[in-house]
Design a protein around this motif. Structure first.
Motif, PDB file in Angstrom:
ATOM      1  N   LEU A   1      66.837  35.374  13.488  1.00 44.17           N
ATOM      2  CA  LEU A   1      67.777  35.588  14.199  1.00 44.17           C
ATOM      3  C   LEU A   1      67.924  36.776  14.898  1.00 44.17           C
ATOM      4  O   LEU A   1      69.225  37.339  14.942  1.00 44.17           O
ATOM      5  N   ALA A   2      66.905  37.331  15.135  1.00 40.44           N
ATOM      6  CA  ALA A   2      66.836  38.574  16.194  1.00 40.44           C
ATOM      7  C   ALA A   2      67.898  38.581  17.298  1.00 40.44           C
ATOM      8  O   ALA A   2      68.430  39.596  17.423  1.00 40.44           O
ATOM      9  N   HIS A   3      67.997  37.407  18.091  1.00 36.73           N
ATOM     10  CA  HIS A   3      68.833  37.426  19.097  1.00 36.73           C
ATOM     11  C   HIS A   3      70.502  36.813  18.899  1.00 36.73           C
ATOM     12  O   HIS A   3      70.835  36.609  19.589  1.00 36.73           O
TER      13      HIS A   3
ATOM     14  N   SER B   1      67.937  44.883  13.804  1.00 33.66           N
ATOM     15  CA  SER B   1      69.124  45.446  13.905  1.00 33.66           C
ATOM     16  C   SER B   1      69.456  46.208  15.005  1.00 33.66           C
ATOM     17  O   SER B   1      70.298  46.896  15.295  1.00 33.66           O
ATOM     18  N   TYR B   2      68.240  46.496  15.918  1.00 31.13           N
ATOM     19  CA  TYR B   2      68.265  47.155  16.924  1.00 31.13           C
ATOM     20  C   TYR B   2      68.465  46.427  18.333  1.00 31.13           C
ATOM     21  O   TYR B   2      68.471  47.201  19.513  1.00 31.13           O
ATOM     22  N   LYS B   3      68.849  45.179  18.288  1.00 33.25           N
ATOM     23  CA  LYS B   3      69.147  44.635  19.498  1.00 33.25           C
ATOM     24  C   LYS B   3      70.539  44.624  19.599  1.00 33.25           C
ATOM     25  O   LYS B   3      71.224  45.498  19.705  1.00 33.25           O
ATOM     26  N   TYR B   4      71.294  43.364  19.522  1.00 27.67           N
ATOM     27  CA  TYR B   4      72.859  43.588  19.363  1.00 27.67           C
ATOM     28  C   TYR B   4      73.616  44.174  18.522  1.00 27.67           C
ATOM     29  O   TYR B   4      74.775  44.724  19.006  1.00 27.67           O
TER      30      TYR B   4
ATOM     31  N   ALA C   1      57.641  30.744  20.931  1.00 33.02           N
ATOM     32  CA  ALA C   1      58.580  31.696  20.231  1.00 33.02           C
ATOM     33  C   ALA C   1      57.974  33.092  20.410  1.00 33.02           C
ATOM     34  O   ALA C   1      56.794  33.096  21.027  1.00 33.02           O
ATOM     35  N   PHE C   2      58.635  33.981  20.075  1.00 31.14           N
ATOM     36  CA  PHE C   2      58.364  35.335  20.221  1.00 31.14           C
ATOM     37  C   PHE C   2      56.981  35.597  19.519  1.00 31.14           C
ATOM     38  O   PHE C   2      56.635  35.126  18.552  1.00 31.14           O
ATOM     39  N   PRO C   3      56.203  36.499  20.357  1.00 36.37           N
ATOM     40  CA  PRO C   3      54.718  36.450  19.914  1.00 36.37           C
ATOM     41  C   PRO C   3      54.612  37.004  18.434  1.00 36.37           C
ATOM     42  O   PRO C   3      53.765  36.478  17.561  1.00 36.37           O
TER      43      PRO C   3
ATOM     44  N   ASN D   1      66.450  31.287  21.217  1.00 30.61           N
ATOM     45  CA  ASN D   1      65.021  31.527  21.971  1.00 30.61           C
ATOM     46  C   ASN D   1      65.058  33.016  22.692  1.00 30.61           C
ATOM     47  O   ASN D   1      66.094  32.755  23.665  1.00 30.61           O
ATOM     48  N   TYR D   2      64.281  33.999  22.476  1.00 34.31           N
ATOM     49  CA  TYR D   2      64.378  35.080  23.301  1.00 34.31           C
ATOM     50  C   TYR D   2      64.304  35.233  24.676  1.00 34.31           C
ATOM     51  O   TYR D   2      64.735  36.108  25.474  1.00 34.31           O
ATOM     52  N   TYR D   3      63.747  34.125  25.042  1.00 34.01           N
ATOM     53  CA  TYR D   3      63.323  34.119  26.308  1.00 34.01           C
ATOM     54  C   TYR D   3      64.433  33.188  27.474  1.00 34.01           C
ATOM     55  O   TYR D   3      65.138  33.798  28.321  1.00 34.01           O
TER      56      TYR D   3
HETATM   57  C1  LIG Z   1      62.605  41.380  18.755  1.00 29.02           C
HETATM   58  C2  LIG Z   1      61.893  40.218  17.974  1.00 29.02           C
HETATM   59  C3  LIG Z   1      60.897  40.466  17.067  1.00 29.02           C
HETATM   60  C4  LIG Z   1      60.550  41.828  16.797  1.00 29.02           C
HETATM   61  O1  LIG Z   1      59.942  42.048  15.473  1.00 29.02           O
HETATM   62  P1  LIG Z   1      59.879  43.303  14.898  1.00 29.02           P
HETATM   63  O2  LIG Z   1      59.198  43.056  13.377  1.00 29.02           O
HETATM   64  O3  LIG Z   1      61.234  44.193  14.825  1.00 29.02           O
HETATM   65  O4  LIG Z   1      59.060  44.276  15.764  1.00 29.02           O
HETATM   66  C5  LIG Z   1      60.590  39.307  16.512  1.00 29.02           C
HETATM   67  N1  LIG Z   1      60.804  38.130  16.721  1.00 29.02           N
HETATM   68  C6  LIG Z   1      62.012  37.732  17.577  1.00 29.02           C
HETATM   69  C7  LIG Z   1      62.349  36.410  17.638  1.00 29.02           C
HETATM   70  C8  LIG Z   1      62.289  38.906  18.292  1.00 29.02           C
HETATM   71  O5  LIG Z   1      63.451  38.736  19.081  1.00 29.02           O
END
Ligand SMILES: *Cc1c(COP(=O)(O)O)cnc(C)c1O
Length: 420
Positions: free
Chosen positions: A220-222, A243-246, A133-135, A193-195
């Protein structure tokens, strides 16, 4: 499904027939050699809409001219500023307006919502998430369980793909949930998944987790602004996104939060509170005793963050005009076209990690170019095509339907075809 061809005429025709093509000129593009770049990094930071600067100026003017009066006066009174985004977000997330709010930023909101819903007991304390998962999500879950005095190695179940595979199989996720059974307190999966770009079976995960009595949260970042959701109907307990991605709301933009109404209307749902989540009738009485609003805004803590909400508000106007369903329709077409062209490049040694099924992915394709990845990435950048590179040899390409064209995708293909 589509009658693709490698002739550029396919791209030109598709662009001519694209009812969303006009939105491309509503964005600022970085310049390369005096020309707009082609931008495939909307999964990382979306482009700036042209109307954003004007929207910010409106609020600067309110502040200039009204000062504290801006809370009640001005063009958009700040007192309710967090509410201006909810109608558009409710539509794209598939929920009631009462179930959504904006506040803080993604990882902060993940912590706050997990603290509301994670109530470990001696027997039920495990959290399940996808391996890799995203770090930030990994750190959030790790420190949450430590905060409760638990050992992350025991409390966190990470679901990994089978040996030799890159994607998670739904059947494996559902089976792991069943096996965890009574010990499972919560699941926290990324919607996408972001990757890998894999879009999970969120309805299936929710049903399986609820069947064993666990809480279901999603990151739901992605997904936000990429794939339309049905959060209310699938019965997810909570979700958070940025809100800064899509969503194109700019770096550090305000985060989004979904809390299912069954929890949001219950004043007894635990939370860490502040005055902006308090019932509006009594907020300014400044009395003791928190009385939560009976909607998702009951999780708002601080005064509306006008200057990192205004960009989202401005951007959402475009999503309202375009419509998330039309965006998704174009997105499926655009990404399938990219996939088709790539598969024609038989002389290049690469693989597509992202699922081939459009129902299991959003805009992004994750391409594994092995040892030539870095070289290909550098060539794209020097040719004015912005894509994302990850070691080892992976390029993520997100043709976002709001501002990418079929001819943009063709250019990417042409550079690969002619140079590698
Ligand atoms: C982009 C992203 C983040 C970034 O988190 P911020 O708190 O906005 O820095 C976290 N989790 C996922 C899955 C992401 O894709």
């Amino acid at each position: 499904m589509f009658a693709f061809s490698t002739d550029i005429s396919y791209a030109k025709n598709a662009d001519t027939n694209d009812e969303l093509a006009r939105f491309k000129k509503e964005f600022h593009f970085p310049q390369k050699d005096g020309k707009d770049v082609i931008y495939f990094c909307g999964n990382s930071l979306g482009l700036q809409p042209r109307q954003t600067a004007t929207a910010i100026e409106v609020e600067l003017e309110s502040w200039r001219n009204h000062a504290v009066g801006g809370y009640f006066g001005g063009t958009h009174p700040w007192l309710k500023y967090h509410q201006y985004c909810t109608p558009a977000l409710a539509k794209m997330m598939g929920c009631k307006e009462e179930e959504v709010t904006v506040m803080n930023a993604l990882t902060v909101n993940l912590h706050l919502l997990m603290l509301s819903f994670y109530k470990p007991s001696a027997s039920r304390y495990k959290i399940m998430m996808e391996a890799g998962a995203f770090p930030s999500d990994q750190y959030a879950v790790e420190t949450l369980v430590k905060h409760f005095g638990l050992n992350p190695d025991e409390a966190i179940i990470e679901i990994a793909p089978r040996a030799g595979e890159k994607l998670l199989r739904t059947e494996d996720i559902l089976q792991s949930i069943q096996e965890a059974g009574d010990s499972l307190a919560m699941t926290l999966f990324g919607g996408i998944n972001y990757y890998t770009g894999q879009l999970f079976d969120m309805a299936g995960i929710t049903q399986a987790a609820h069947a064993v009595g666990a809480i279901v949260g999603f990151d739901l970042a992605h997904v936000a602004g990429n794939v339309p959701m049905h959060l209310h109907d699938i019965d997810a307990d909570f979700a958070v996104w940025c809100s800064y991605k899509y969503l194109n709301a700019g770096p550090g933009a305000i985060g989004g939060v979904f809390v299912h109404e069954k929890h949001a209307t219950n004043s007894n749902t635990p939370r860490l509170a502040g005055w902006w989540g308090n019932d509006e009738q009594t907020r300014f009485k400044m009395e003791k005793g928190f009385i939560p609003k009976t909607n998702a805004s009951g999780w708002n803590i601080s005064t509306s963050q006008v200057f990192n909400t205004v960009c989202l508000k401005a951007s959402l106007e475009m999503f309202e005009e375009a419509g998330i369903d039309r965006l998704r329709k174009k997105s499926i077409h655009l990404t399938a076209y990219l996939e088709f062209l790539l598969k024609e490049l038989k002389h290049i040694n690469f693989s597509i990690i992202t699922p081939a099924d459009p129902e299991q992915r959003g805009a992004q394709l994750c391409l594994y170019f092995k040892e030539r990845g870095k070289e290909i990435h550098d060539k794209m950048i020097s040719s004015g095509i912005i894509v994302d590179y990850r070691e080892p040899g992976v390029i993520r390409v997100a043709p976002t339907p709001m501002y990418c064209s079929f001819q943009d995708v063709y250019c990417f293909y042409e550079i690969l075809k002619n140079n590698f």
